[in-house]
Design an enzyme around this catalytic site. Sequence first.
Site, PDB file in Angstrom:
ATOM      1  N   GLU A  32      -0.039   2.574  -1.905  1.00 48.17           N
ATOM      2  CA  GLU A  32      -1.036   2.318  -0.861  1.00 48.17           C
ATOM      3  C   GLU A  32      -1.268   0.833  -0.584  1.00 48.17           C
ATOM      4  O   GLU A  32      -1.789   0.465   0.455  1.00 48.17           O
ATOM      5  CB  GLU A  32      -2.359   3.000  -1.206  1.00 48.17           C
ATOM      6  CG  GLU A  32      -3.022   2.449  -2.453  1.00 48.17           C
ATOM      7  CD  GLU A  32      -4.125   3.359  -2.982  1.00 48.17           C
ATOM      8  OE1 GLU A  32      -4.193   4.525  -2.580  1.00 48.17           O
ATOM      9  OE2 GLU A  32      -4.907   2.879  -3.815  1.00 48.17           O
ATOM     10  N   SER A  33      -0.861  -0.028  -1.519  1.00 45.39           N
ATOM     11  CA  SER A  33      -1.043  -1.459  -1.294  1.00 45.39           C
ATOM     12  C   SER A  33      -0.060  -1.999  -0.244  1.00 45.39           C
ATOM     13  O   SER A  33      -0.236  -3.112   0.235  1.00 45.39           O
ATOM     14  CB  SER A  33      -0.859  -2.216  -2.608  1.00 45.39           C
ATOM     15  OG  SER A  33       0.412  -1.933  -3.162  1.00 45.39           O
TER      16      SER A  33
END
Lengths: 261, 288
Positions: A52-53
């Site tokens: 998700e980063s």
Amino acid sequence: MSQSYSADEMMTVAAARMLRNGAVCFVGIGLPSTAANLARLTHAPDAVLIYESGPIGAKPSVLPLSIGDGNLAETADTVVSTPEIFRYWLQGGRIDVGFLGAAQLDRYANINTTVVGSYERPKVRLPGAGGAPEISSSAKEVLIVVKQSKRTFVDKVDFVTSVGYLTGGDSRERAGLPGKGPVAVITDLCILRPDPVTRELMVATLHPGVTRDRIVASTGWPVQFSAECEETEAPRETELAVLRDLKARTAAAHGETGDGA
Amino acid sequence: MAEWMSLADAIREHVHDGDCVAMEGFTHLIPFAAGHEVIRQRRRNLTLVRMTPDLIYDQMIGAGCAARLMFSWGGNPGVGSLHRFRDAVENNWPAPLAIEERSHSDLANAYVAGAANLPFAVLRGYTGSDLPRVNDRIRTIACPFTGEVLAATPSVRPDVTVIHAQKADWKGNVLLWGILGVQKEAVLAARRVVITVEERVPQLHAPQNACILPAWVVNAVCEVPRGATPSYAHGYYERDNVFYRAWDRIARERETFVRWMEQHVLSTSDFAEYLALQQDAAVQAVYR
């Protein structure tokens, strides 16, 4: 019977096997990341790992300690912004498998990572939602990997952070969620799968050496066993070797512990 | 237009008591030096916004800077709990902390909406989740074309956004790379912007399409080497995982936390002095 592997290793190997080669996988940190990377290093070299980063197609040489470790960016096909990850790639419908953990889980695979006790006066304040609510709703399928105990596998979650099958039956479809929902829950004792009609989690395979009594004692609801319940295939030598090697590399890179949690 | 100044001056000028402050950086480039300076200048009653509060907000919450927190994942990554955050939520220490909790997808969308000068964000999310039950700012909206019901949440419009980046040129054009998180959106959504950088360079030499924040969207730019540690700055230094683990012990009890904060932040004059203290084996032996 003495085993040459631990229950945690069985869990990680069983979870890794669930990820098919070529699948595009949205990976949570901790156990899901360990399992997804084991899959990538064994039978699924073309699995695409998305964090998700921002990294897409990450191929970390050691397990990341945080969701945004530099190694994820350096080994990725591309690194995009966090809004882009959630908007174009997850909500855009491009994720085959969401790989999640849980603090609490109920029989319909609804996940709590928010609070134990009431929201207003929590007994334990947990980290919260992160990306999970939208991963659990938008990924085409969801895999959940979590250690099994009465504290974790509860009759009713204190808070629904991320949905599984809501109240069972066709309630998930009726709510209009895009993804199919959790297809398997992999624990240190067994693999559970949702019943096709009621959507209640049923024990599908027992890990070697685990008794039904032990599973019943580790589950907060009257857990059922599917008619064709079998034994999970024990970890193979190669799976164990790759997993242990990965953990050793991780421990060397991060300092004292190698859990990559 | 960006003005080069000391971090102390930038915080004094741009971060005020009662402000809504976003200090972003997704694991990477977390502006710790700026967080320490806010603590040192004893700002109070802040509304803090961050997807992952991380150690930076755990420190600021424990030091009493915050009245409210908007967030989406509040843990110590790879380690466990944020003890100061938990103590504030569970026991109101050192002060009550009002929380507004959202999901990552929501907050990321809300920063985008803020940057785009829109009042709210629209996303496919929260269906079946209890979060809308405890946060009345998570609402729904029907698509005017199809009738589909979607989640709608207010955009994030900080009074001031603070980020850390790798480089800035003499004019104050800022370059960052690696994991970008929501920094660009957080900057463009804010009224005022403070950016700390690893180094000031004559020219950025950035490729086309690089993430550059032009000097004219930045108010203050400050050279603070290692200003993101214990998080990391890609190309400069790695994440200090040992410190992230040590923080669990430091922050677990109020007494240890207060002593650490007094010694490392309140009694040091700037981040360089803090870093020197971190290198002092005798001091650190107490905490590790």
